[in-house]
Every structure is written in structure tokens, then in C-alpha cells.
Design a protein around this motif. Structure first.
Motif, PDB file in Angstrom:
ATOM      1  N   ASP A  21     112.437 -14.807 -61.762  1.00  0.00           N
ATOM      2  CA  ASP A  21     112.237 -14.266 -60.417  1.00  0.00           C
ATOM      3  C   ASP A  21     111.921 -12.774 -60.501  1.00  0.00           C
ATOM      4  O   ASP A  21     112.808 -11.953 -60.722  1.00  0.00           O
ATOM      5  CB  ASP A  21     113.498 -14.511 -59.587  1.00  0.00           C
ATOM      6  N   GLU A  22     110.660 -12.439 -60.298  1.00  0.00           N
ATOM      7  CA  GLU A  22     110.234 -11.037 -60.338  1.00  0.00           C
ATOM      8  C   GLU A  22     109.921 -10.500 -58.945  1.00  0.00           C
ATOM      9  O   GLU A  22     109.336  -9.418 -58.802  1.00  0.00           O
ATOM     10  CB  GLU A  22     108.986 -10.896 -61.228  1.00  0.00           C
ATOM     11  N   ARG A  23     110.308 -11.238 -57.921  1.00  0.00           N
ATOM     12  CA  ARG A  23     109.887 -10.857 -56.573  1.00  0.00           C
ATOM     13  C   ARG A  23     110.376  -9.477 -56.157  1.00  0.00           C
ATOM     14  O   ARG A  23     109.687  -8.766 -55.436  1.00  0.00           O
ATOM     15  CB  ARG A  23     110.373 -11.908 -55.556  1.00  0.00           C
ATOM     16  N   ALA A  24     111.568  -9.111 -56.616  1.00  0.00           N
ATOM     17  CA  ALA A  24     112.146  -7.836 -56.167  1.00  0.00           C
ATOM     18  C   ALA A  24     111.720  -6.669 -57.054  1.00  0.00           C
ATOM     19  O   ALA A  24     112.132  -5.540 -56.829  1.00  0.00           O
ATOM     20  CB  ALA A  24     113.664  -7.945 -56.144  1.00  0.00           C
ATOM     21  N   ASN A  25     110.880  -6.949 -58.060  1.00  0.00           N
ATOM     22  CA  ASN A  25     110.638  -5.922 -59.078  1.00  0.00           C
ATOM     23  C   ASN A  25     109.256  -5.278 -59.029  1.00  0.00           C
ATOM     24  O   ASN A  25     108.844  -4.630 -59.977  1.00  0.00           O
ATOM     25  CB  ASN A  25     110.847  -6.537 -60.472  1.00  0.00           C
ATOM     26  N   HIS A  26     108.536  -5.466 -57.941  1.00  0.00           N
ATOM     27  CA  HIS A  26     107.210  -4.832 -57.829  1.00  0.00           C
ATOM     28  C   HIS A  26     106.888  -4.652 -56.345  1.00  0.00           C
ATOM     29  O   HIS A  26     107.549  -5.262 -55.486  1.00  0.00           O
ATOM     30  CB  HIS A  26     106.146  -5.690 -58.538  1.00  0.00           C
ATOM     31  N   PRO A  27     105.881  -3.834 -56.021  1.00  0.00           N
ATOM     32  CA  PRO A  27     105.691  -3.429 -54.609  1.00  0.00           C
ATOM     33  C   PRO A  27     104.908  -4.399 -53.713  1.00  0.00           C
ATOM     34  O   PRO A  27     104.614  -4.068 -52.579  1.00  0.00           O
ATOM     35  CB  PRO A  27     104.930  -2.106 -54.753  1.00  0.00           C
ATOM     36  N   HIS A  28     104.584  -5.557 -54.192  1.00  0.00           N
ATOM     37  CA  HIS A  28     103.913  -6.562 -53.348  1.00  0.00           C
ATOM     38  C   HIS A  28     102.605  -6.049 -52.747  1.00  0.00           C
ATOM     39  O   HIS A  28     102.282  -6.329 -51.594  1.00  0.00           O
ATOM     40  CB  HIS A  28     104.857  -7.087 -52.251  1.00  0.00           C
ATOM     41  N   SER A  29     101.870  -5.305 -53.545  1.00  0.00           N
ATOM     42  CA  SER A  29     100.617  -4.736 -53.051  1.00  0.00           C
ATOM     43  C   SER A  29      99.491  -5.766 -52.990  1.00  0.00           C
ATOM     44  O   SER A  29      98.415  -5.473 -52.471  1.00  0.00           O
ATOM     45  CB  SER A  29     100.196  -3.563 -53.932  1.00  0.00           C
ATOM     46  N   GLY A  30      99.742  -6.969 -53.498  1.00  0.00           N
ATOM     47  CA  GLY A  30      98.718  -8.014 -53.425  1.00  0.00           C
ATOM     48  C   GLY A  30      98.804  -8.859 -52.171  1.00  0.00           C
ATOM     49  O   GLY A  30      98.156  -9.893 -52.062  1.00  0.00           O
ATOM     50  N   ARG A  31      99.604  -8.394 -51.214  1.00  0.00           N
ATOM     51  CA  ARG A  31      99.790  -9.162 -49.990  1.00  0.00           C
ATOM     52  C   ARG A  31      98.646  -8.879 -49.025  1.00  0.00           C
ATOM     53  O   ARG A  31      98.153  -7.760 -48.957  1.00  0.00           O
ATOM     54  CB  ARG A  31     101.125  -8.748 -49.376  1.00  0.00           C
ATOM     55  N   SER A  32      98.277  -9.893 -48.279  1.00  0.00           N
ATOM     56  CA  SER A  32      97.218  -9.730 -47.284  1.00  0.00           C
ATOM     57  C   SER A  32      97.616  -8.693 -46.247  1.00  0.00           C
ATOM     58  O   SER A  32      98.747  -8.680 -45.764  1.00  0.00           O
ATOM     59  CB  SER A  32      96.973 -11.079 -46.597  1.00  0.00           C
ATOM     60  N   VAL A  33      96.680  -7.823 -45.895  1.00  0.00           N
ATOM     61  CA  VAL A  33      96.938  -6.822 -44.861  1.00  0.00           C
ATOM     62  C   VAL A  33      96.828  -7.452 -43.475  1.00  0.00           C
ATOM     63  O   VAL A  33      97.640  -7.206 -42.591  1.00  0.00           O
ATOM     64  CB  VAL A  33      95.954  -5.642 -45.006  1.00  0.00           C
ATOM     65  N   SER A  34      95.840  -8.332 -43.317  1.00  0.00           N
ATOM     66  CA  SER A  34      95.605  -8.906 -41.986  1.00  0.00           C
ATOM     67  C   SER A  34      96.666  -9.938 -41.613  1.00  0.00           C
ATOM     68  O   SER A  34      96.965 -10.144 -40.448  1.00  0.00           O
ATOM     69  CB  SER A  34      94.220  -9.535 -41.928  1.00  0.00           C
ATOM     70  N   MET A  35      97.253 -10.598 -42.626  1.00  0.00           N
ATOM     71  CA  MET A  35      98.284 -11.611 -42.351  1.00  0.00           C
ATOM     72  C   MET A  35      99.276 -11.623 -43.507  1.00  0.00           C
ATOM     73  O   MET A  35      99.190 -12.449 -44.409  1.00  0.00           O
ATOM     74  CB  MET A  35      97.635 -12.990 -42.205  1.00  0.00           C
ATOM     75  N   PRO A  36     100.240 -10.702 -43.493  1.00  0.00           N
ATOM     76  CA  PRO A  36     101.159 -10.589 -44.639  1.00  0.00           C
ATOM     77  C   PRO A  36     102.114 -11.777 -44.776  1.00  0.00           C
ATOM     78  O   PRO A  36     102.488 -12.134 -45.882  1.00  0.00           O
ATOM     79  CB  PRO A  36     101.949  -9.312 -44.352  1.00  0.00           C
ATOM     80  N   TYR A  37     102.511 -12.361 -43.661  1.00  0.00           N
ATOM     81  CA  TYR A  37     103.492 -13.457 -43.683  1.00  0.00           C
ATOM     82  C   TYR A  37     102.966 -14.647 -42.890  1.00  0.00           C
ATOM     83  O   TYR A  37     102.103 -14.504 -42.034  1.00  0.00           O
ATOM     84  CB  TYR A  37     104.820 -13.001 -43.055  1.00  0.00           C
ATOM     85  N   ARG A  38     103.544 -15.799 -43.188  1.00  0.00           N
ATOM     86  CA  ARG A  38     103.146 -17.018 -42.475  1.00  0.00           C
ATOM     87  C   ARG A  38     104.369 -17.900 -42.294  1.00  0.00           C
ATOM     88  O   ARG A  38     105.403 -17.709 -42.940  1.00  0.00           O
ATOM     89  CB  ARG A  38     102.086 -17.760 -43.289  1.00  0.00           C
ATOM     90  N   LEU A  39     104.196 -18.899 -41.453  1.00  0.00           N
ATOM     91  CA  LEU A  39     105.246 -19.898 -41.272  1.00  0.00           C
ATOM     92  C   LEU A  39     105.173 -20.910 -42.406  1.00  0.00           C
ATOM     93  O   LEU A  39     104.115 -21.138 -42.993  1.00  0.00           O
ATOM     94  CB  LEU A  39     105.044 -20.627 -39.947  1.00  0.00           C
ATOM     95  N   TRP A  40     106.290 -21.568 -42.659  1.00  0.00           N
ATOM     96  CA  TRP A  40     106.272 -22.650 -43.656  1.00  0.00           C
ATOM     97  C   TRP A  40     105.258 -23.721 -43.271  1.00  0.00           C
ATOM     98  O   TRP A  40     104.607 -24.316 -44.129  1.00  0.00           O
ATOM     99  CB  TRP A  40     107.668 -23.258 -43.786  1.00  0.00           C
ATOM    100  N   SER A  41     105.139 -23.961 -41.973  1.00  0.00           N
ATOM    101  CA  SER A  41     104.219 -25.021 -41.530  1.00  0.00           C
ATOM    102  C   SER A  41     102.763 -24.678 -41.802  1.00  0.00           C
ATOM    103  O   SER A  41     101.896 -25.543 -41.745  1.00  0.00           O
ATOM    104  CB  SER A  41     104.420 -25.285 -40.039  1.00  0.00           C
ATOM    105  N   GLN A  42     102.481 -23.418 -42.081  1.00  0.00           N
ATOM    106  CA  GLN A  42     101.092 -23.019 -42.366  1.00  0.00           C
ATOM    107  C   GLN A  42     100.740 -23.160 -43.851  1.00  0.00           C
ATOM    108  O   GLN A  42      99.590 -22.937 -44.224  1.00  0.00           O
ATOM    109  CB  GLN A  42     100.863 -21.574 -41.905  1.00  0.00           C
ATOM    110  N   ILE A  43     101.725 -23.504 -44.674  1.00  0.00           N
ATOM    111  CA  ILE A  43     101.456 -23.674 -46.112  1.00  0.00           C
ATOM    112  C   ILE A  43     101.088 -25.134 -46.349  1.00  0.00           C
ATOM    113  O   ILE A  43     101.921 -26.022 -46.209  1.00  0.00           O
ATOM    114  CB  ILE A  43     102.693 -23.308 -46.947  1.00  0.00           C
ATOM    115  N   THR A  44      99.827 -25.393 -46.688  1.00  0.00           N
ATOM    116  CA  THR A  44      99.391 -26.784 -46.840  1.00  0.00           C
ATOM    117  C   THR A  44      98.723 -27.061 -48.184  1.00  0.00           C
ATOM    118  O   THR A  44      98.337 -28.195 -48.447  1.00  0.00           O
ATOM    119  CB  THR A  44      98.388 -27.162 -45.722  1.00  0.00           C
TER     120      THR A  44
END
Ligand code: ZN
Length: 292
Positions: free
Chosen positions: A93-116
Motif C-alpha cells: 500500500d503506497e497510497r499515503a506515500n506520494h502526492p497523487h499528482s496523477g489524479r484527474s483535475v476535472s473529476m478527481p473522485y467518483r462513486l463506486w457505482s461509476q467504476i465499471t
């Protein structure tokens, strides 16, 4: 994130943005205003529904007029539990160890139901076994040649890994360089100015096994959180510049396996997104006539 004092209606505060992102990720949608950092009726309503779901407020009570330290602590716990869903033995688990700069700017987060969907990639490089070497890769999972599974982002984060498939998919990067078509070394992507051209790599069993376990883990985790993964795609299907991504070897070992074993779909013979390319016959013998 834990606040020290209640935040009341009308407040503007970075902590409110975090609360809103957590609510959205937990499935309490904020369709009008999203994560805007302002504590308005929409956020307070969603927060109230969340408190009811946690047994922290009776349904008949009046809507909350502020967000409390106890409420944010409950949100933190629920949010942390989200990512735990499935079961994989050797996840790093490296999630807490970097700045998450690869995240989308226009839509950083989504609902679980949107993961298909799941999208498979080859790194076309050798990133290696050190988890820290993966920190700048904008994707949910990296799988090393030795079969280590490195998680870089939450599944509810949208990462810039697969063009028009980003918003719906979880991405897996498989480390190494692989021919676009096995047995045709000319289909291996070559970086410019190498003194000697690369030769295609094999796919170690331990690595293929780890990728398959990761696909299964993603399906389980999304299902535990109320969503359904129905598709698996090669990056190629969403970018004309990724003709060899991930290549026939990986596609047959994981992409076809996921269709045959887990019932996932590749979208079909003609499926592409944006300027992507169809799955060629050389990768899937059902698709007679589909060109590489
Ligand atoms: Zn790719």
C-alpha cells in the motif's frame, strides 16, 4: 482529517472540501454543487443521511446545521474502510506515500457505482521492484516482474492512465516491455536513440498470476461497495498511440482469462473510445479481419 470545532452552515473551509469528497466517495452524491468547499444545504443533507446510516442520528431528527468533530471522525473511518473491501495477500500500500499528482483535475473522485471497467497496460519500461519507483505512475496498481502488487491510488480516485476510459476504469500497469504481437519483435515499441534495440520480454508466471489476482480483487472490492465491474479493456482501445498496449501476451493471459473466467466483456469486435483501436485478430481469434 479531524476538525477541532464544529463547522456551521455557510462556512468555507478546506476541511469541508474533504468532507464533501468523502461523502461523494461513500455514495452520498452532491449532484448540484459537488466538492465546492462551502457548507450548504446539499452537503448538510448528505451528511445527515450519512450520520443516520452510521447510527449517529435518528432519521426523524432535524437536519444537522453543522459538521461536528465526531461526524468527521465517523467519515474518516468509513472512508478508510472503503478501500479495504477485498482480500489480497501481498498488496503493497503506497497510497499515503506520494502526492497523487496523477489524479484527474476535472473529476478527481467518483462513486463506486461509476467504476465499471479494468484497463490493462504494459509500462514499456522497467520500473522495477522498489515501491517508491512507482510513485509518479498515474494509475491505481503497478505489478512488478516479481509479482508484487503495488497500490498507488484509491479505486474511487480517477487517474490519468487511459484517456477516455479514465472515469469508468481502474488501471493496472504491468511492468516490462512486450511485443504488440508475440513472435513479431518489430511490434515492440522502441524508445528513441537506444544504442541497441530492445528485445521483447516474457511474462513471468508469478507476474501474470499477480495481475489476475488484482483483477479479481478489484471486482470483489467494487462489489463489496455496491458497484459492478463488467468490462476489461486494453489501453489500445482508447488511444491510437497505444497500439501495442498491453500486447497480445498480456491480453491473452489476463484479458481473455477475465472474459472466460469472470464473465467480463471487452466491449466487442468494434469497441473503441475516442481515437482508440479495435482489438486485433492477432490478440483474439474471434475478431477475424480486425487489423493490428
Ligand atoms: Zn497504457
Amino acid at each position: 482529517m479531524a476538525i477541532q470545532a464544529p463547522l456551521s452552515k455557510g462556512s468555507q473551509d478546506p476541511n469541508i472540501t474533504v468532507v464533501q469528497q468523502q461523502l461523494i466517495a461513500l455514495g452520498y452524491g452532491l449532484p448540484r454543487f459537488g466538492a465546492d468547499g462551502v457548507l450548504g444545504d446539499e452537503t448538510l443533507y448528505a451528511y445527515g443521511v450519512f450520520l443516520v446510516s452510521q447510527g449517529l442520528r435518528a432519521p426523524a431528527d432535524e437536519s444537522p446545521t453543522s459538521i461536528t468533530p465526531a461526524g468527521t471522525a465517523a467519515l474518516d473511518m468509513a472512508f478508510a474502510a472503503l478501500a479495504q473491501g477485498g482480500d489480497i495477500a501481498n498488496i503493497i500500500d503506497e497510497r499515503a506515500n506520494h502526492p497523487h499528482s496523477g489524479r484527474s483535475v476535472s473529476m478527481p473522485y467518483r462513486l463506486w457505482s461509476q467504476i465499471t471497467a479494468v484497463v490493462l497496460h504494459q509500462t514499456a519500461a522497467k520500473i522495477g521492484e522498489k515501491p517508491a519507483s512507482w510513485h509518479s505512475v498515474p494509475i491505481h496498481f503497478g505489478i512488478t516482474r516479481a509479482g508484487k502488487v503495488i497500490q498507488l491510488y484509491d479505486l474511487t480516485e480517477v487517474c490519468n492512465h487511459a484517456n477516455g476510459l479514465n472515469r469508468r476504469s481502474v488501471g493496472i500497469e504491468i511492468d516490462g516491455w512486450y511485443a504488440g504481437i508475440e513472435g513479431k519483435p518489430k511490434t515492440l515499441w522502441q524508445p528513441k536513440n537506444l544504442p541497441t534495440p530492445r528485445q521483447p520480454m516474457d511474462l513471468p508466471d508469478v507476474q501474470a498470476t499477480a495481475v489476475r489476482a488484482t483483477v479479481q480483487w478489484i471486482l470483489n472490492t467494487v462489489a463489496v461497495n455496491g458497484g459492478t465491474v463488467t468490462h476489461i479493456h486494453p489501453h489500445r482501445q482508447s488511444s491510437k498511440d497505444r497500439q501495442s498496449d498491453p500486447g497480445s501476451l498480456i491480453w491473452q493471459a489476463v484479458g481473455l482469462w477475465a472474459q472466460n473466467t469472470l464473465g467480463l466483456s471487452d466491449g466487442g469486435r468494434e469497441f473503441t473510445v475516442g481515437d482508440g483501436l479495435v482489438i486485433p485478430e492477432a490478440w483474439d481469434s474471434r475478431y477475424i479481419g480486425n487489423r493490428y
